[in-house]
Design an enzyme around this catalytic site. Structure first.
Site, PDB file in Angstrom:
ATOM      1  N   ASP A  15      23.858 -26.504  19.432  1.00 48.72           N
ATOM      2  CA  ASP A  15      22.832 -26.336  20.139  1.00 48.72           C
ATOM      3  C   ASP A  15      22.422 -28.753  20.564  1.00 48.72           C
ATOM      4  OD1 ASP A  15      19.771 -27.224  19.479  1.00 48.72           O
ATOM      5  OD2 ASP A  15      20.427 -28.428  17.668  1.00 48.72           O
ATOM      6  N   CYS A  36      49.408  -8.023 -11.661  1.00 50.02           N
ATOM      7  CA  CYS A  36      50.512  -8.281 -10.685  1.00 50.02           C
ATOM      8  C   CYS A  36      48.964  -8.600  -9.826  1.00 50.02           C
ATOM      9  CB  CYS A  36      50.802  -7.534 -10.388  1.00 50.02           C
ATOM     10  SG  CYS A  36      50.116  -5.237 -10.841  1.00 50.02           S
ATOM     11  N   ASP A  61      21.568 -28.002  13.420  1.00 49.24           N
ATOM     12  CA  ASP A  61      21.502 -27.938  12.742  1.00 49.24           C
ATOM     13  C   ASP A  61      19.896 -28.731  11.923  1.00 49.24           C
ATOM     14  OD1 ASP A  61      19.964 -30.123  14.169  1.00 49.24           O
ATOM     15  OD2 ASP A  61      19.897 -31.879  13.291  1.00 49.24           O
ATOM     16  N   CYS A  85       0.553  -0.644  -0.266  1.00 47.52           N
ATOM     17  CA  CYS A  85       0.228   0.413  -0.211  1.00 47.52           C
ATOM     18  C   CYS A  85       0.963   1.001   0.025  1.00 47.52           C
ATOM     19  CB  CYS A  85      -0.569   0.274   1.192  1.00 47.52           C
ATOM     20  SG  CYS A  85      -0.035   0.160   2.932  1.00 47.52           S
ATOM     21  N   ASP A 111      17.731 -23.407  14.053  1.00 45.23           N
ATOM     22  CA  ASP A 111      18.438 -22.712  14.718  1.00 45.23           C
ATOM     23  C   ASP A 111      19.354 -21.689  14.061  1.00 45.23           C
ATOM     24  OD1 ASP A 111      19.218 -25.018  16.040  1.00 45.23           O
ATOM     25  OD2 ASP A 111      20.052 -26.064  15.523  1.00 45.23           O
ATOM     26  N   CYS A 122       3.557   2.062   2.650  1.00 47.99           N
ATOM     27  CA  CYS A 122       4.621   0.947   2.461  1.00 47.99           C
ATOM     28  C   CYS A 122       5.687   2.136   1.740  1.00 47.99           C
ATOM     29  CB  CYS A 122       4.556   0.017   1.988  1.00 47.99           C
ATOM     30  SG  CYS A 122       3.460  -1.284   2.832  1.00 47.99           S
TER      31      CYS A 122
END
Length: 807
Positions: free
Chosen positions: A494, A85, A695, A17, A699, A20
């Site tokens: 974890d 270089c 994992d 809208c 997490d 925003c």
């Protein structure tokens, strides 16, 4: 302040809208360096005027995305040819970064690659290539390591050309060197062979045929407003050659043809050896690609046809026999076997696979024969993704390289200034009127300077280090993460699926004495409620109910409560199942189950409690065993001086029991998934360099927030995407391996930078003081780059898991 303003317009997605657009406009205008920012909701475009006080367009894009909107960006990578270089790489980077719409540009001198992130519209691939070519360099598509034939041939041709030029130059330079030594020892042969005319005849082809690439490179560099290594070599050798030319044909004096010819020969030798050594830095990728099967046996109607791997399509049915490599990724549809996945996980024990299981391309079928349906082919396979990740890491730049880049940017002009000053001091003050001495010292200063060594110091080590990691199942996403991993001092693990196997098994059930439920009734209600849950603990409860032959009831009004459990209706009863927080928040009296609950938690078990119709009804316990490698990895990390924390949603008593078993002293328990990232932020705020090892999906925020996120390859795709380092196996010893490799690589980079800086810091003043022959200076310059690359190659001998092999 901040210089003149530039304008840019691009698309912004996600605005629903006009408010925003207003909110975004206000946010953008608050940035320092923005003079005007207009957001058009109808066209979904933002127009911005900005200057250098804005920390690059990346800051603008980050601000837009932080506000909840998105900007479409693209990335492109290709090879850059003819860089001589690090100054060349620095010049390209600076020019590309100045283009409106470029978010970042990284040029890897060692890998001869450029990677550019940009906003499409203001910039496109053609403009990027034209900009590079405008600076005097050529571009080419990145090597497709899965189509090596033609590219390997091109590399061999380039190496052969360098070899022939060196041999051509060396053959002509050898007599000049012999003449120099004869003169040094006052020995004399035929006057013509000792005379300057013969030396001129030998030196001229070396100067203008073998040395032509230095003049070409200098012209391109100077034409685009820069100066590189070619400029130094061309200036230094030209000074010696043309000084000798004048003394040969127009006046009497010393000649130094041997100096110009030997310098060119030694530089060509150095570049040939450097190219050969740099080629060896990418051997890890070649080894990975070499794992791929070349053909596949595909079902075509009723026939089995052997086709090249490139012709396999998604949905094909492929037959794999014992002892064969699996060609691509897919799902087994018939048969069963044991698969050696050591190339992926490092685990030497074969994994049993049956119908419905996933198989990965390049792994080895050990025993059975099976048929599988292809799911991923070409660049979508796991192997191709690993190769891409290693390529991206090798093309990246570590923060430690910034100093070398800054020096390289000013290096060549500074050296030319020192050389001119040395000439003037020698000619007018130190040895007045001695033009020969002044020219020789100017030449020595120009040819001893070596920005190449500085430019190679970091990327070669990163290329070898990340490649070595990939060989050992440690995928490091970039040089920045590798450097940070070498400086960690605190690691957070974890619990579920990381320290533990992530496969909880049902162990206990306790129903409230005198209650309305027996064990089977309680288990039936719990399993029915958990049937809508994807949590592994819920699955353990369901598996126990199935093993007892209990039917699963269908829950109604199901509601998951994050970090607590779930609510539902079952057979007209209100069921709550989860942790104590869920029951307390719903005013359930837990006194009747507290004693049993504490008993089970003291055993390190995870406890699930259930209430029915507002009353505590049952306690269930599951146990998730520790991985075999957890205690060993934690013990070694503590010996290495790390602080180790465990992060879990379990209650304090269960968490402490698990932590004690694995040897962890610091526990953060009862942490809700959404709070994990905040806990990492707190540790960072205390001054720690923090790694998070996890994992699961929950997490991912913590992995992103940590200084280094380490994900287990056995985990979810979201966790892998959020991580900086991926361990292809679930073995926690990989955490130690990643840190050991990162420390070794960081140490190697520092060694390279030290010697490159010391070499130039000492060599240039010594040459300016007249204490160094131009020939020795040229040799030293040529081999300084070779020594840096050779030192980086020592990383190939590093064993990341050496600490576990010691008795």
């Amino acid at each position: 302040m901040g210089g003149k303003y530039k304008s840019i317009s691009f698309k912004v997605k996600g605005m629903s809208c006009a408010s925003c657009a207003q909110r975004l406009e206000k946010k953008v205008k608050s940035l320092e360096g923005i003079s005007e920012g207009t957001v058009n909701f109808a066209t979904e475009k933002i127009s911005v005027d900005y200057n250098s006080r804005l920390s690059g367009l990346g800051q603008l894009v980050d601000t837009i995305e932080d506000a909840g909107f998105s900007v479409e960006t693209e990335s492109v990578q290709f090879k850059v040819l003819n860089m001589s270089c690090a100054s060349c790489a620095q010049r390209i980077e600076k020019k590309l970064s100045s283009l409106d719409g470029v978010l970042s540009a990284v040029v890897n001198f060692a890998g001869e690659q450029v990677a550019v992130d940009y906003i499409p519209g203001p910039v496109n691939t053609s403009l990027i290539e034209e900009t590079i070519k405008g600076l005097g360099f050529d571009t080419a598509p990145l090597d497709d390591h899965f189509q090596e034939g033609a590219q390997e041939e091109e590399k061999m041709d380039e190496m052969e050309l360098k070899k022939r030029l060196f041999i051509f130059s060396a053959v002509l330079t050898l007599p000049l060197s012999a003449i120099m030594f004869l003169e040094m020892f006052s020995l004399h042969i035929n006057d013509f062979f000792m005379g300057p005319l013969f030396q001129f005849i030998l030196a001229t082809p070396v100067q203008f045929i073998a040395g032509s690439r230095f003049y070409t490179g200098s012209y391109k560099s100077l034409r685009s407003g820069g100066a590189n290594m070619d400029v130094l070599v061309a200036m230094g050798t030209s000074a010696a050659y043309f000084f000798s030319f004048v003394n040969t044909f127009f006046r009497t004096g010393d000649v130094y043809y041997e100096a110009s010819a030997m310098i060119i020969t030694l530089v060509l030798l150095g570049r040939m050896l450097e190219a050969r050594a740099k080629g060896r830095t990418s051997e890890a990728i070649k080894k990975l690609v070499g794992l791929q099967a070349r053909t596949a046996r595909v079902r075509r109607g009723e026939d089995m046809v052997e086709v090249p791997i490139e012709e396999v399509q998604v949905g094909d049915l492929v037959i794999v026999r014992p002892g064969e490599k699996i060609p691509v990724d897919g799902i087994i549809r018939a048969g069963r076997s044991s698969i050696d996945e050591s190339m992926l996980t490092g685990e030497s024990i074969p994994v049993d696979k049956e119908v419905g299981d996933e198989v990965i391309g390049a792994t080895l079928n050990k025993q059975g024969s099976f048929e599988f349906e292809t799911a991923k082919v070409g660049k979508d396979t796991v192997l191709a993704q690993i190769v891409k990740m290693v390529e991206d890491a090798q093309a990246s730049k570590a923060p430690i390289q910034r100093m070398a880049d800054q020096i390289s940017g000013y290096f060549v002009p500074a050296v030319v200034g020192v050389a001119v000053a040395a000439f003037a001091i020698w000619y007018f003050l130190a040895a007045p009127g001695d033009l020969s001495r002044a020219v020789i010292n100017l030449t020595a200063v120009l040819v001893i300077a070596c920005p190449c060594a500085l430019g190679l110091a970091t990327p070669t080590s990163i290329m070898v280090g990340t490649g070595k990691g990939a060989e050992n199942g440690i995928l490091i996403k970039g040089g920045e993460h590798l450097e940070k991993a070498g400086r960690l001092n605190l690691i957070v693990f974890d619990k579920t699926g990381t320290l533990t196997k992530g496969e909880p098994s049902f162990t206990d059930i306790h129903v409230v004495p005198g209650g309305l439920l027996d064990e089977d009734e309680a288990l039936k209600l719990a399993a029915g409620a958990e049937s809508r849950s994807e949590h592994p603990i819920g699955q353990a409860v369901i598996d126990e109910a199935k093993s007892r032959g209990l039917p699963l009831m269908e829950p109604e009004d199901f509601e998951a409560v994050p970090g607590q459990g779930l609510k539902c209706q079952m057979g007209g009863r209100q069921v709550l199942i989860g942790n104590l927080r869920l029951l307390r928040n719903n005013d359930v009296d837990i006194s009747v189950i507290e004693e049993k609950l504490e008993e089970l938690e003291d055993q390190g078990k995870t406890v699930v409690v259930m209430a029915v119709d507002g009353n505590a009804a049952a306690v269930f316990a599951v146990a998730d065993g520790l991985k075999e490698s957890s205690a060993e990895a934690v013990s070694l990390l503590k010996k290495m001086g790390f602080k180790i924390y465990m992060l879990t949603g379990d209650n304090q008593r269960t968490a402490q029991a698990i932590a004690h078993e694995v040897g962890i002293d610091h526990v953060m328990a009862e942490v809700l998934p959404q709070d994990k990232a905040g806990m990492i932020e707190e540790l960072k705020a205390e001054g720690h360099q923090v790694a998070m090892v996890g994992d699961g999906i929950n997490d991912a925020p913590a992995l992103t927030v940590a200084d280094v996120g380490i994900a287990l390859g056995t985990g979810t795709d979201i966790a892998l995407e959020a991580s900086d380092i991926t361990l292809m196996s679930g073995d926690l010893r990989g955490v130690v391996g990643a840190i050991m490799l990162s420390r070794a690589t960081l140490r190697n980079i520092k060694q390279n930078l030290f010697w490159a800086l010391i070499y130039n810091t000492i060599g240039i003043p010594v040459a300016a003081m007249g204490m160094l022959s131009p020939i020795i200076a040229g040799g030293a310059m040529a081999f300084s780059s070779v020594s840096v690359v050779s030192n980086a190659l020592r990383l190939r001998r590093v064993d990341p898991f050496e600490a576990f092999n010691k008795p």
